[in-house]
Design a protein around this motif. Structure first.
Motif, PDB file in Angstrom:
ATOM      1  N   GLN A   1      -2.002  -3.098  -9.752  1.00  0.00           N
ATOM      2  CA  GLN A   1      -1.354  -1.878 -10.231  1.00  0.00           C
ATOM      3  C   GLN A   1      -2.203  -0.651  -9.908  1.00  0.00           C
ATOM      4  O   GLN A   1      -1.698   0.361  -9.397  1.00  0.00           O
ATOM      5  N   ALA A   2      -3.500  -0.724 -10.195  1.00  0.00           N
ATOM      6  CA  ALA A   2      -4.379   0.423  -9.921  1.00  0.00           C
ATOM      7  C   ALA A   2      -4.474   0.697  -8.426  1.00  0.00           C
ATOM      8  O   ALA A   2      -4.491   1.858  -7.997  1.00  0.00           O
ATOM      9  N   SER A   3      -4.519  -0.354  -7.618  1.00  0.00           N
ATOM     10  CA  SER A   3      -4.597  -0.184  -6.162  1.00  0.00           C
ATOM     11  C   SER A   3      -3.333   0.461  -5.619  1.00  0.00           C
ATOM     12  O   SER A   3      -3.400   1.335  -4.741  1.00  0.00           O
ATOM     13  N   ALA A   4      -2.179   0.020  -6.124  1.00  0.00           N
ATOM     14  CA  ALA A   4      -0.916   0.602  -5.661  1.00  0.00           C
ATOM     15  C   ALA A   4      -0.857   2.090  -5.981  1.00  0.00           C
ATOM     16  O   ALA A   4      -0.421   2.903  -5.153  1.00  0.00           O
ATOM     17  N   MET A   5      -1.315   2.464  -7.165  1.00  0.00           N
ATOM     18  CA  MET A   5      -1.347   3.885  -7.519  1.00  0.00           C
ATOM     19  C   MET A   5      -2.322   4.641  -6.620  1.00  0.00           C
ATOM     20  O   MET A   5      -2.069   5.771  -6.194  1.00  0.00           O
ATOM     21  N   GLY A   6      -3.443   4.006  -6.285  1.00  0.00           N
ATOM     22  CA  GLY A   6      -4.412   4.635  -5.406  1.00  0.00           C
ATOM     23  C   GLY A   6      -3.856   4.889  -4.026  1.00  0.00           C
ATOM     24  O   GLY A   6      -4.021   5.977  -3.455  1.00  0.00           O
ATOM     25  N   TYR A   7      -3.172   3.902  -3.458  1.00  0.00           N
ATOM     26  CA  TYR A   7      -2.621   4.067  -2.117  1.00  0.00           C
ATOM     27  C   TYR A   7      -1.483   5.075  -2.091  1.00  0.00           C
ATOM     28  O   TYR A   7      -1.221   5.690  -1.064  1.00  0.00           O
ATOM     29  N   ALA A   8      -0.804   5.250  -3.216  1.00  0.00           N
ATOM     30  CA  ALA A   8       0.194   6.312  -3.285  1.00  0.00           C
ATOM     31  C   ALA A   8      -0.478   7.671  -3.072  1.00  0.00           C
ATOM     32  O   ALA A   8       0.065   8.554  -2.396  1.00  0.00           O
ATOM     33  N   GLY A   9      -1.683   7.831  -3.619  1.00  0.00           N
ATOM     34  CA  GLY A   9      -2.429   9.062  -3.391  1.00  0.00           C
ATOM     35  C   GLY A   9      -2.850   9.216  -1.949  1.00  0.00           C
ATOM     36  O   GLY A   9      -2.835  10.313  -1.384  1.00  0.00           O
ATOM     37  N   LEU A  10      -3.223   8.098  -1.319  1.00  0.00           N
ATOM     38  CA  LEU A  10      -3.614   8.127   0.089  1.00  0.00           C
ATOM     39  C   LEU A  10      -2.453   8.555   0.970  1.00  0.00           C
ATOM     40  O   LEU A  10      -2.632   9.248   1.973  1.00  0.00           O
ATOM     41  N   LEU A  11      -1.228   8.145   0.602  1.00  0.00           N
ATOM     42  CA  LEU A  11      -0.047   8.533   1.364  1.00  0.00           C
ATOM     43  C   LEU A  11       0.378   9.966   1.068  1.00  0.00           C
ATOM     44  O   LEU A  11       0.795  10.700   1.968  1.00  0.00           O
ATOM     45  N   LEU A  12       0.260  10.360  -0.195  1.00  0.00           N
ATOM     46  CA  LEU A  12       0.743  11.677  -0.600  1.00  0.00           C
ATOM     47  C   LEU A  12      -0.176  12.797  -0.129  1.00  0.00           C
ATOM     48  O   LEU A  12       0.288  13.902   0.185  1.00  0.00           O
ATOM     49  N   GLY A  13      -1.472  12.528  -0.062  1.00  0.00           N
ATOM     50  CA  GLY A  13      -2.444  13.554   0.279  1.00  0.00           C
ATOM     51  C   GLY A  13      -2.143  14.320   1.557  1.00  0.00           C
ATOM     52  O   GLY A  13      -2.041  15.559   1.543  1.00  0.00           O
ATOM     53  N   PRO A  14      -1.978  13.625   2.700  1.00  0.00           N
ATOM     54  CA  PRO A  14      -1.693  14.345   3.943  1.00  0.00           C
ATOM     55  C   PRO A  14      -0.418  15.175   3.877  1.00  0.00           C
ATOM     56  O   PRO A  14      -0.346  16.258   4.462  1.00  0.00           O
TER      57      PRO A  14
END
Length: 404
Positions: free
Chosen positions: A333-346
């Motif tokens: 769950q925490a990793s999925a939320m983290g990767y959402a940030g990685l996608l949203l950032g750019p």
């Protein structure tokens, strides 16, 4: 401390190295692949988006999968599949095929990412002390190695396909060998009848989502640096391409140094205090980069951003792994939320830079650093310690007890 437990730690670290090598190879050779297929920048962005969505989808599924087969079972299947899907990327003849191949690679890598963090949490809990940051240092080693190998392959005139094939052919047997060193996950909670508690698996404590928010912010900061530092140095500070190319390696070097020291710092100052300090330091370091009048100061600032942000996501994922008896679902769950940030950032930076300027847009990272520091204050003190737990019964590793 037993020999088997030391081997399990080595296996976990090397799994992070291997994952960094495979993902780094994809990133390093993507420009060559785009050149071969004559893809515009928008198509490259679509390829990266396909990869990210694939990883995010798999991570959402890992809550269920890890609860059933554990991180060792996930890694045993996902790591070889990750190498095989990397080969599909190398042979893609067109953009549609490349997008599909990138999505498959992202799906396999998403499973590896969650699996290796869950495995790291299992080893950490068997040790009874913080070691997650040093495992994430292995990722930096793998990513840096991918860059060096890519440079060497280009210098030797090795084709894109041959380079990726070599990496994949080495990665598959390495992954299978490492799977023999992995620990089983901690045993699930059981009810009076001895059955696994389905309710405990479905419901995660609120602190997991708070830690997911911290991971989201940290990953978004890392994504901003990875995707935009070169354009910022060239477009805003008018650096040469050669100088701008130093930005990301300097950032990664800072990350590596901080992660090598992160476990000792956490043991001395505590996870909550270190996350608070790291968030504030990240905001300050990004302010230096944004305000820097010359390239040298900005590149130095990138090094300090790497030092500041490096330990946040490893600590957040480690704490998520201790929030429940089974680390896998919480880490997923925490990793999925983290990767959402990685996608949203750019996407966010691109939109804001169009509306204002890239310098203003990168100010988002300053806000994210402050958010991390504030969120860390909300972490309950009782959730910031490593809780040693035995692993699943029925294996040699169930007899492991730490003397650390």
């Amino acid at each position: 401390m037993t020999r088997a437990l030391r081997k399990a730690r080595q296996g976990a670290v090397l799994t992070f190295v291997l994952a960094g090598l495979m993902c780094g190879t994809f990133t390093v050779r993507l420009p060559a692949l785009a050149d071969r297929l004559r893809l515009p920048e928008s198509s490259v962005g679509l390829t990266l988006l396909s990869w990210g969505i694939g990883a995010l989808l798999t991570m959402q599924l890992m809550r269920v999968v890890l609860a059933r087969i554990g991180s060792r079972g996930v890694l045993r299947a996902a790591a070889p599949l990750c190498a095989a899907s990397l080969v599909l990327v190398a042979f893609a003849p067109s953009l549609p095929v490349l997008a599909v191949a990138a999505a498959l690679f992202g799906m396999a890598f998403g499973a590896v990412d969650v699996g290796m963090n869950a495995q790291g949490s299992a080893v950490e809990r068997a040790y009874g002390r913080p070691i997650m940051s040093s495992m994430h240092a292995g990722w930096c080693v793998g990513a840096i190695s991918a860059g060096l190998l890519g440079t060497g392959a280009i210098a030797l005139g090795l084709s894109l396909t041959a380079h990726i094939l070599v990496v994949a052919l080495v990665s598959v047997p390495a992954a299978l060998a490492l799977s023999r060193l992995h620990l089983p996950d901690p045993a699930p909670e059981t009810d009076e009848a001895g059955q696994a508690s389905a309710r405990a698996r479905r419901r995660l404590p609120g602190v997991v989502y708070l830690l997911g928010a911290v991971t989201f912010a940290a990953f978004m900061v890392e994504g901003v640096v990875a995707d935009w530092n070169g354009l910022y140095l060239i477009g805003t500070l008018h650096a040469s391409e050669a100088v701008a190319a130093l930005g990301y390696p300097v950032f990664e070097a800072g990350m590596l140094l901080a992660r090598l020291a992160g476990d000792r710092l956490r043991g001395r100052y505590g996870a909550r205090g270190l996350i608070m300090f790291s968030g504030a330091a990240t905001a300050l370091a990004f302010l230096v980069v944004i305000a820097a009048p010359v390239t040298v100061a900005a590149v130095a600032g990138l090094f300090f951003i790497g030092l500041s942000v490096a330990t946040i996501s490893p600590m957040a994922l480690s704490l998520a792994g201790t929030a429940t008896r089974e680390p896998g679902p919480a880490i997923a769950q925490a990793s999925a939320m983290g990767y959402a940030g990685l996608l949203l950032g750019p996407v966010v930076i691109g939109f804001l830079s169009t509306a204002a300027s890239l310098r203003v847009a990168m100010g988002v990272a300053v806000v994210l650093g402050v958010v991390i520091a504030v969120a860390a204050r909300l972490l309950p003190a009782s959730r910031t310690e490593i809780i040693p737990l035995p692993v699943r019964s029925g294996d040699e590793e169930t007899r492991l007890r730490t003397a650390a």
